[in-house]
Design an enzyme around this catalytic site. Structure first.
Site, short mmCIF file in Angstrom:
data_model
loop_
_atom_site.label_atom_id
_atom_site.label_comp_id
_atom_site.label_asym_id
_atom_site.label_seq_id
_atom_site.Cartn_x
_atom_site.Cartn_y
_atom_site.Cartn_z
N GLU A 292 0.85 -1.19 0.00
CA GLU A 292 0.00 0.00 0.00
C GLU A 292 0.89 1.25 0.00
O GLU A 292 1.69 1.45 0.92
CB GLU A 292 -0.92 0.01 1.23
CG GLU A 292 -2.01 1.05 1.19
CD GLU A 292 -3.05 0.80 0.11
OE1 GLU A 292 -3.81 1.75 -0.20
OE2 GLU A 292 -3.15 -0.33 -0.42
N GLU A 322 -0.33 9.48 -6.25
CA GLU A 322 0.75 8.50 -6.21
C GLU A 322 0.99 7.88 -7.58
O GLU A 322 2.14 7.63 -7.96
CB GLU A 322 0.42 7.43 -5.16
CG GLU A 322 0.40 7.99 -3.75
CD GLU A 322 -0.72 7.46 -2.86
OE1 GLU A 322 -1.05 8.12 -1.86
OE2 GLU A 322 -1.28 6.39 -3.19
N ASP A 476 -7.07 2.91 2.60
CA ASP A 476 -6.74 1.66 3.27
C ASP A 476 -7.95 0.72 3.29
O ASP A 476 -7.83 -0.48 3.05
CB ASP A 476 -6.28 1.93 4.69
CG ASP A 476 -5.08 2.88 4.73
OD1 ASP A 476 -4.12 2.63 3.99
OD2 ASP A 476 -5.13 3.87 5.48
#
Length: 494
Positions: A292, A322, A476
């Site tokens: 992650e 990201e 998450d």
């Protein structure tokens, strides 16, 4: 002609405003003006969202072979969540121009970085290098009216989501202090070596969609995270995590926290990345490893993760910032794009995902890389890209991730269609360049599928919460939920 069109648009906007401020306006007036019935329009929109939500439920079938033991590491902390604007005002800081800082060294750096990301509505995380100044800010945050404490750190948050499934045993390795241990789900196993006397605190500065501070306006709700966290920053629990795997015998491993090392300097992260790769090599190949990612700013560091760590994992999870930074660091597709403007273009996202799996993954069976799956998430939609033959049940997996994003942001356990809205493009392309396929969102079958070589893409919209209660940990939860609904099919390297 264009003047008539412009006049019609302005008239529609005016009547729309009047209608919302005066809902008793006669429908005959709208019909006389030749404008659509806004009640019908709103109902149709609600029906669209209801159709998507119901379709997700029909798609959510757990895989035939499910995980029984999941090991997660290595970042864990206590999140102190406060109003970003409120805390900065309490620190006697005045609004001003935004400026990004790779590392925060003062309150002024904090203010500038917060404004920089607030005006973009973007999430970010930074290391605060001055311990004394950080502790004074942390005390002010803890005393701020309405401040709340939550389980924090990607590994701990992912563990919490896994622990919501009663048949799943979860191991968490990370710096777990007394407050965090108290807040963790009782189903989570923490090795004694991971327990420490004090907690690591991260400050989460949240802002709402449309919130103002001076001339800055947030286009959407999000948060800015910062900490002076040495335990997580040095990934001090990595060795404990790896040592625990032999005894725990997981059938899935989840690794997070690499981003925390960025602020510790090149000498530290170069050595620790090599140690992480060596540790991953000891995990049996039939046990998939999910990595992650989180917000980073150092291109050399991100490129090192791309070149060294990603080939050692089976799956990664990441958001739009990201993904673009990964492409920029590795000179991939659309690397010249400075930032996304509005909702990221699906075709561009697809191009970068394809590049990662073709150049750094296992799309070629002769490749040494183990990477075969990427779970991408942005506010309006999610995409799961997989190399054919390694993962099944990905329609359910991408739908599960989108559903939890819609419900958790609103603080609910199920999607409430009156609290969410569709923001995803209803028509899009499979690539930004030719050859490409045009696709259309079908609300009754809300997972769009396309193929590029031996890589399959699954895309679904997100029903975006209109008034989110908490944005921290959504990524998450999305990745964890997607993994719960995924099944890995091991193939021996030849």
């Amino acid at each position: 002609m264009w003047r008539k069109a412009a006049a019609a648009v302005l008239l529609a906007l005016a009547v729309g405003f009047f209608y919302h401020s005066r809902p008793d306006v006669p429908e005959q007036v709208l019909q006389y003006l030749g404008l659509p019935d806004l009640k019908s329009f709103c109902q149709n929109q609600k029906d669209l969202e209801q159709t998507i939500s119901a379709a997700w439920e029909a798609l959510l079938t757990l895989p035939t072979r499910r995980w029984s033991r999941v090991a997660v590491g290595v970042n864990a902390c206590v999140d102190v969540v406060v109003s970003g604007v409120g805390l900065l005002q309490a620190l006697a800081l005045d609004p001003g121009a935004g400026l990004d800082h790779d590392v925060l060294r003062s309150k002024e750096d904090l203010k500038e970085a917060f404004v920089h990301f607030m005006e973009r509505g973007a999430a970010a995380e930074r290391f605060f290098s001055n311990e004394e100044v950080f502790q004074s800010i942390a005390r002010a945050a803890a005393e701020y009216p309405g401040a709340k404490l939550y389980v924090g750190g990607n590994a701990a948050l992912i563990s919490q989501k896994f622990a919501s499934y009663p048949d799943l045993m979860v191991l968490l390795c990370g710096p777990v202090g007394p407050k965090l241990h108290e807040m963790l789900d009782e189903q989570i196993v923490v090795p004694p070596e991971s327990l420490q006397e004090t907690d690591e605190f991260h400050l989460i500065l949240e802002y709402k969609a449309g919130e103002h501070w001076g001339s800055t306006r947030a286009p959407q709700a999000n948060r800015f995270i910062f900490s002076h966290d040495v335990s997580n920053g040095e990934m001090s629990s990595l060795e404990t995590f790896v040592a625990s795997l032999d005894e725990f015998q997981p059938d899935l491993v989840v690794l997070s926290g690499l981003h925390m090392m960025e602020g510790q300097g090149r000498a530290l992260w170069e050595d620790r990345l090599k140690e992480a790769v060596a540790a991953l090599a000891d995990i049996p190949k039939d046990v998939p490893v999910h990595l992650e990612l989180a917000s980073m700013t150092d291109r050399d560091y991100m490129n090192s993760i791309l070149q060294e760590v990603m080939p050692s994992v089976s799956s990664i999870g990441l958001n739009e910032q990201e993904l673009l930074f990964l492409s920029q660091a590795g000179s991939g597709p659309h690397a010249g794009l400075h930032t996304w403007k509005g909702i990221p273009d699906v075709g561009r996202v697809s191009d970068i995902l394809l590049w990662i799996l073709e150049h750094h993954g296992r799309s070629d069976p002769s490749s040494e890389s183990d990477l075969t799956r990427i779970h991408f998430h942005t506010l309006a939609y999610h995409v799961l890209a997989t190399v054919d033959g390694y993962w099944t049940n990905q329609v359910a997996a991408v739908a599960a991730g989108a559903r939890v994003a819609s419900s958790q942001a609103c603080g609910l356990h199920a999607v409430a269609v009156d609290k969410v809205e569709l923001k995803a493009p209803q028509e899009f392309f499979s690539s930004h360049s030719e050859p490409r396929q045009q696709l259309t969102l079908n609300p009754a079958e809300p997972v769009s599928v396309w193929h590029r070589g031996n890589i399959t893409f699954h895309m679904t919209p997100v029903l975006v919460c209109k008034h989110p209660l908490r944005t921290v940990g959504l990524g998450d939860a999305i990745s964890a939920e997607g993994l719960v609904y995924s099944e890995f099919q091991f193939q021996q390297h030849f």
